[in-house]
Design a protein around this motif. Structure first.
Motif, PDB file in Angstrom:
ATOM      1  N   ASP A  19       0.795  -1.226   0.000  1.00  0.00           N
ATOM      2  CA  ASP A  19       0.000   0.000   0.000  1.00  0.00           C
ATOM      3  C   ASP A  19       0.833   1.286   0.000  1.00  0.00           C
ATOM      4  OD1 ASP A  19       0.938   0.021   2.577  1.00  0.00           O
ATOM      5  OD2 ASP A  19      -1.008  -0.274   3.536  1.00  0.00           O
ATOM      6  N   LYS A  20       2.156   1.132  -0.040  1.00  0.00           N
ATOM      7  CA  LYS A  20       3.013   2.322  -0.167  1.00  0.00           C
ATOM      8  C   LYS A  20       3.169   2.737  -1.632  1.00  0.00           C
ATOM      9  CE  LYS A  20       5.648   1.219   3.994  1.00  0.00           C
ATOM     10  NZ  LYS A  20       6.961   0.800   4.547  1.00  0.00           N
ATOM     11  N   VAL A  21       2.689   1.885  -2.532  1.00  0.00           N
ATOM     12  CA  VAL A  21       2.790   2.148  -3.970  1.00  0.00           C
ATOM     13  C   VAL A  21       1.378   2.224  -4.551  1.00  0.00           C
ATOM     14  CG1 VAL A  21       3.618   1.240  -6.188  1.00  0.00           C
ATOM     15  CG2 VAL A  21       4.965   0.889  -4.106  1.00  0.00           C
ATOM     16  N   VAL A  22       1.089   3.238  -5.382  1.00  0.00           N
ATOM     17  CA  VAL A  22      -0.197   3.284  -6.063  1.00  0.00           C
ATOM     18  C   VAL A  22      -0.079   2.508  -7.374  1.00  0.00           C
ATOM     19  CG1 VAL A  22      -0.979   5.435  -5.007  1.00  0.00           C
ATOM     20  CG2 VAL A  22       0.327   5.506  -7.137  1.00  0.00           C
ATOM     21  N   VAL A  23      -1.213   2.090  -7.910  1.00  0.00           N
ATOM     22  CA  VAL A  23      -1.213   1.199  -9.069  1.00  0.00           C
ATOM     23  C   VAL A  23      -0.494   1.812 -10.269  1.00  0.00           C
ATOM     24  CG1 VAL A  23      -2.710   0.061 -10.773  1.00  0.00           C
ATOM     25  CG2 VAL A  23      -3.269  -0.056  -8.339  1.00  0.00           C
ATOM     26  N   LYS A  24      -0.679   3.101 -10.497  1.00  0.00           N
ATOM     27  CA  LYS A  24      -0.022   3.715 -11.663  1.00  0.00           C
ATOM     28  C   LYS A  24       1.504   3.647 -11.541  1.00  0.00           C
ATOM     29  CE  LYS A  24      -0.383   8.483  -9.902  1.00  0.00           C
ATOM     30  NZ  LYS A  24      -1.021   9.808 -10.131  1.00  0.00           N
ATOM     31  N   ASP A  25       2.013   3.719 -10.312  1.00  0.00           N
ATOM     32  CA  ASP A  25       3.458   3.606 -10.115  1.00  0.00           C
ATOM     33  C   ASP A  25       3.927   2.162 -10.246  1.00  0.00           C
ATOM     34  OD1 ASP A  25       3.615   6.312  -9.789  1.00  0.00           O
ATOM     35  OD2 ASP A  25       3.624   6.259  -7.602  1.00  0.00           O
ATOM     36  N   LEU A  26       3.058   1.220  -9.853  1.00  0.00           N
ATOM     37  CA  LEU A  26       3.367  -0.200 -10.068  1.00  0.00           C
ATOM     38  C   LEU A  26       3.548  -0.465 -11.561  1.00  0.00           C
ATOM     39  CD1 LEU A  26       3.433  -3.244  -9.165  1.00  0.00           C
ATOM     40  CD2 LEU A  26       0.969  -3.241  -9.583  1.00  0.00           C
ATOM     41  N   VAL A  27       2.654   0.094 -12.367  1.00  0.00           N
ATOM     42  CA  VAL A  27       2.742  -0.073 -13.816  1.00  0.00           C
ATOM     43  C   VAL A  27       4.038   0.546 -14.339  1.00  0.00           C
ATOM     44  CG1 VAL A  27       1.691   0.542 -16.041  1.00  0.00           C
ATOM     45  CG2 VAL A  27       0.244  -0.162 -14.117  1.00  0.00           C
ATOM     46  N   LYS A  28       4.376   1.734 -13.837  1.00  0.00           N
ATOM     47  CA  LYS A  28       5.587   2.409 -14.295  1.00  0.00           C
ATOM     48  C   LYS A  28       6.852   1.674 -13.856  1.00  0.00           C
ATOM     49  CE  LYS A  28       3.483   6.969 -14.779  1.00  0.00           C
ATOM     50  NZ  LYS A  28       3.331   8.326 -14.244  1.00  0.00           N
ATOM     51  N   GLN A  29       6.817   1.080 -12.694  1.00  0.00           N
ATOM     52  CA  GLN A  29       7.953   0.279 -12.241  1.00  0.00           C
ATOM     53  C   GLN A  29       8.158  -0.926 -13.166  1.00  0.00           C
ATOM     54  OE1 GLN A  29       7.228  -0.768  -8.175  1.00  0.00           O
ATOM     55  NE2 GLN A  29       7.371   1.345  -7.435  1.00  0.00           N
ATOM     56  N   THR A  30       7.040  -1.535 -13.588  1.00  0.00           N
ATOM     57  CA  THR A  30       7.122  -2.680 -14.495  1.00  0.00           C
ATOM     58  C   THR A  30       7.653  -2.243 -15.852  1.00  0.00           C
ATOM     59  OG1 THR A  30       5.179  -3.587 -13.347  1.00  0.00           O
ATOM     60  CG2 THR A  30       5.869  -4.679 -15.374  1.00  0.00           C
ATOM     61  N   ILE A  31       7.263  -1.055 -16.297  1.00  0.00           N
ATOM     62  CA  ILE A  31       7.802  -0.494 -17.543  1.00  0.00           C
ATOM     63  C   ILE A  31       9.319  -0.379 -17.435  1.00  0.00           C
ATOM     64  CG2 ILE A  31       7.952   1.622 -18.939  1.00  0.00           C
ATOM     65  CD1 ILE A  31       4.984   2.086 -18.342  1.00  0.00           C
ATOM     66  N   SER A  32       9.778   0.139 -16.298  1.00  0.00           N
ATOM     67  CA  SER A  32      11.217   0.304 -16.082  1.00  0.00           C
ATOM     68  C   SER A  32      11.945  -1.039 -16.084  1.00  0.00           C
ATOM     69  CB  SER A  32      11.455   1.025 -14.754  1.00  0.00           C
ATOM     70  OG  SER A  32      12.825   1.155 -14.485  1.00  0.00           O
ATOM     71  N   THR A  33      11.294  -2.057 -15.518  1.00  0.00           N
ATOM     72  CA  THR A  33      11.920  -3.379 -15.409  1.00  0.00           C
ATOM     73  C   THR A  33      12.012  -4.087 -16.753  1.00  0.00           C
ATOM     74  OG1 THR A  33      11.098  -3.602 -13.144  1.00  0.00           O
ATOM     75  CG2 THR A  33      11.786  -5.626 -14.262  1.00  0.00           C
ATOM     76  N   ILE A  34      10.907  -4.081 -17.521  1.00  0.00           N
ATOM     77  CA  ILE A  34      10.894  -4.864 -18.771  1.00  0.00           C
ATOM     78  C   ILE A  34      11.325  -4.050 -19.982  1.00  0.00           C
ATOM     79  CG2 ILE A  34       9.080  -6.368 -17.882  1.00  0.00           C
ATOM     80  CD1 ILE A  34       7.083  -4.930 -19.632  1.00  0.00           C
ATOM     81  N   GLY A  35      11.355  -2.721 -19.853  1.00  0.00           N
ATOM     82  CA  GLY A  35      11.834  -1.881 -20.942  1.00  0.00           C
ATOM     83  C   GLY A  35      10.853  -1.660 -22.074  1.00  0.00           C
ATOM     84  N   GLU A  36       9.545  -1.874 -21.802  1.00  0.00           N
ATOM     85  CA  GLU A  36       8.516  -1.617 -22.814  1.00  0.00           C
ATOM     86  C   GLU A  36       7.391  -0.781 -22.229  1.00  0.00           C
ATOM     87  OE1 GLU A  36       8.748  -5.505 -25.761  1.00  0.00           O
ATOM     88  OE2 GLU A  36       6.830  -4.864 -24.927  1.00  0.00           O
ATOM     89  N   ASN A  37       6.711  -0.040 -23.096  1.00  0.00           N
ATOM     90  CA  ASN A  37       5.543   0.707 -22.669  1.00  0.00           C
ATOM     91  C   ASN A  37       4.407  -0.263 -22.322  1.00  0.00           C
ATOM     92  OD1 ASN A  37       3.870   2.855 -22.103  1.00  0.00           O
ATOM     93  ND2 ASN A  37       3.304   3.225 -24.235  1.00  0.00           N
ATOM     94  N   ILE A  38       3.619   0.093 -21.330  1.00  0.00           N
ATOM     95  CA  ILE A  38       2.491  -0.728 -20.882  1.00  0.00           C
ATOM     96  C   ILE A  38       1.269   0.169 -20.716  1.00  0.00           C
ATOM     97  CG2 ILE A  38       1.554  -2.137 -18.994  1.00  0.00           C
ATOM     98  CD1 ILE A  38       4.446  -3.009 -18.389  1.00  0.00           C
ATOM     99  N   LYS A  39       0.144  -0.278 -21.205  1.00  0.00           N
ATOM    100  CA  LYS A  39      -1.112   0.454 -21.045  1.00  0.00           C
ATOM    101  C   LYS A  39      -2.186  -0.482 -20.494  1.00  0.00           C
ATOM    102  CE  LYS A  39      -0.049   4.484 -23.045  1.00  0.00           C
ATOM    103  NZ  LYS A  39      -0.108   5.769 -22.326  1.00  0.00           N
ATOM    104  N   VAL A  40      -2.825  -0.066 -19.406  1.00  0.00           N
ATOM    105  CA  VAL A  40      -4.007  -0.781 -18.934  1.00  0.00           C
ATOM    106  C   VAL A  40      -5.160  -0.262 -19.780  1.00  0.00           C
ATOM    107  CG1 VAL A  40      -5.440  -1.379 -16.959  1.00  0.00           C
ATOM    108  CG2 VAL A  40      -3.027  -0.821 -16.609  1.00  0.00           C
ATOM    109  N   LYS A  41      -5.710  -1.113 -20.625  1.00  0.00           N
ATOM    110  CA  LYS A  41      -6.670  -0.637 -21.629  1.00  0.00           C
ATOM    111  C   LYS A  41      -8.109  -0.576 -21.124  1.00  0.00           C
ATOM    112  CE  LYS A  41      -8.095  -1.375 -26.420  1.00  0.00           C
ATOM    113  NZ  LYS A  41      -7.941  -2.230 -27.615  1.00  0.00           N
ATOM    114  N   ARG A  42      -8.571  -1.645 -20.456  1.00  0.00           N
ATOM    115  CA  ARG A  42      -9.986  -1.694 -20.042  1.00  0.00           C
ATOM    116  C   ARG A  42     -10.205  -2.831 -19.058  1.00  0.00           C
ATOM    117  NH1 ARG A  42     -12.785  -4.616 -25.365  1.00  0.00           N
ATOM    118  NH2 ARG A  42     -10.903  -5.745 -26.011  1.00  0.00           N
ATOM    119  N   PHE A  43     -11.312  -2.752 -18.340  1.00  0.00           N
ATOM    120  CA  PHE A  43     -11.708  -3.846 -17.456  1.00  0.00           C
ATOM    121  C   PHE A  43     -13.225  -3.834 -17.302  1.00  0.00           C
ATOM    122  CE2 PHE A  43     -11.153  -0.285 -14.506  1.00  0.00           C
ATOM    123  CZ  PHE A  43     -12.307  -0.371 -13.725  1.00  0.00           C
TER     124      PHE A  43
END
Length: 464
Positions: free
Chosen positions: A180-204
């Motif tokens: 809970d110290k990380v918000v979801v948008k930062d989790l996504v950005k951290q994953t971008i940094s790790t894998i080196g590709e852009n990521i978009k949450v499109k829909r749910f």
């Protein structure tokens, strides 16, 4: 003169960072091993500061990738206790990354995140409709605790409250359920940094079992007790006719020997009860095909009697094909007991798979198809060249026939069942109604295909 001292101090700090600490930081941030080791070195081994260090670094690198196209990815789902269901699409740049464990874990975590946040309705605060924002603003402006404030102060307070309210509705603004110290948008950005590709949450999409349906209020235990108490009376009243019924049964004793294997085969193919299958085979001279037809007719008859009973329980199911096609479906029955049975679960699983296999299906039944679509299809059919020379009354009959066929292609219940194309899906449902003794309703479904264009309200208005 101080340089050797600084170098020695840095080497000492680096040497004192344990592999366990590096592993902990990797698990909490998803960053690479060397990045974690460097972050801990830079922050004197302080894991909180190291996390912040990596977040800042991750945010910076993620922004550089945000403009790159995301045409790959995966469809994921999460089902909680068969009563809450999530279907989610997350995009990345390459199929290679989409099939990796890090990206897969992100999709699974995001689906679980939506399930854990019942207030979430949108991806980002920018997706919240302006109409809703204005409505919230009007409510806040009228609150009593603000009436005595100067207008400019009141506006600032309202802006702050509105921002907080919008963040409650947006998935990307939620605290991550695993940290809970990380918000979801930062989790996504951290994953971008790790894998080196852009990521978009499109829909749910989120389904809650039975939402909007009236629930039964009677006491189930009391109902069972009442039925039990009524049994002796029913036996007394029907005691005399029972002799006649037994006599009739003796007179109509089976004349054909029916093997247990044949009864089992018929049960497997129809889902009917053992005695019903045995009787059907006896009545039809052991002909399996005729016995199936016999049970179908009997099943259809008994299903119609149950169709008016309230179906507010059931289960939500999903089916994902190769992470590229996903279906979420809700099927309702009358009681939680039947909703948790293997037969009912099998039906839900089969229906979800059926929707995946039928890309043309958009509605549960023909009755659900909007009148505007029906009228549009009729207009197209009337304008076909092969009908121009036909008399008007003949032309209308041909159009009606073609429309009926076309609408059937769009409706799930009108499809040939993928596991047995001799029956339709609606008949499969009615057979299950007969077997389980409860009304069953296929309520709704949604189908995601990876990368498909999503029509928005704005798009529809622009076309109009």
């Amino acid at each position: 003169m101080y340089l050797p001292v600084i170098v020695c101090f840095y080497m000492w700090i680096t040497a004192t960072i344990s592999p366990a600490l590096v592993k902990q930081l990797r698990e909490e941030t998803g960053a690479g091993m060397m990045d974690c080791k460097n972050a801990l070195s830079e922050t004197g081994g302080d894991i909180v500061k190291a996390t912040e260090f990596l977040r800042k670094k991750g945010l910076a690198s993620a922004e550089k990738k945000a403009s790159r196209a995301t045409a790959e990815g995966r469809i994921g789902s999460y089902i909680h206790d068969s009563r809450i269901g999530i279907l989610l699409e997350v995009n990345c740049e390459t199929d290679f990354v989409s099939r990796g464990d890090i990206f897969k874990e992100l999709v699974d975590d995001l689906a679980m995140q939506v399930a854990a946040c019942p207030q979430v309705q949108y991806l980002a605060t920018e997706d919240v409709p302006e109409e809703l924002v204005n409505k919230e603003r009007a409510i806040e402006m009228q609150k009593e605790d603000l009436l005595s404030k100067p207008e400019q102060i009141r506006s600032k307070i309202v802006d702050g409250r509105i921002r907080k309210r919008l963040e409650e509705l947006a998935l990307l603004e939620q605290p991550f359920i695993k940290n809970d110290k990380v918000v979801v948008k930062d989790l996504v950005k951290q994953t971008i940094s790790t894998i080196g590709e852009n990521i978009k949450v499109k829909r749910f999409v989120r389904y809650n079992l039975g939402e909007g349906l009236e629930k039964k209020s009677q006491d189930f235990a009391a109902e069972v007790a009442a039925q039990t108490a009524a049994k002796p009376v029913a036996t007394e009243v029907k005691e005399q006719p029972a002799v006649v019924e037994v006599k009739e049964t003796v007179e109509k004793a089976p004349t054909v020997a029916v093997s247990a294997a044949l009864v089992k085969q018929l049960r497997d193919e129809t889902g009917a009860g053992m005695m019903d299958c045995k009787k059907a085979l006896s009545e039809t001279g052991g002909d399996l095909e005729k016995a199936q037809e016999y049970l179908r007719k009997k099943g259809l008859s008994s299903a119609e009697k149950k169709s008016s009973r309230l179906a507010a329980e059931g289960r939500i199911g999903s089916y994902i094909h190769d992470a590229r096609i996903g279906v979420l479906i809700e099927v309702n029955c009358e009681t939680d007991f039947v909703g948790r049975s293997e037969n009912f679960k099998g039906l839900v699983d089969d229906l979800a798979m059926q929707v995946v296999a039928c890309p043309q299906v958009q509605y549960v039944s023909i009755e659900d198809i909007p009148e505007s679509i029906v009228n549009k299809e009729k207009e197209l059919e009337r304008q076909r060249e092969d009908l121009v020379s036909k008399p008007e009354n003949i032309r209308e009959r041909i159009v009606e026939g073609r429309i009926s066929k076309r609408l059937g292609e769009l409706a799930l219940l009108e499809q040939a069942f993928i596991k047995d194309d001799s029956i339709l899906v609606k008949d499969l449902v009615k057979q299950t109604v007969a077997a389980l003794g409860e009304n069953i309703k296929v309520r709704r479904f949604v189908r995601f295909t990876l990368g498909e264009a999503v029509e928005t309200v704005e798009d529809t208005e622009a076309e109009a």
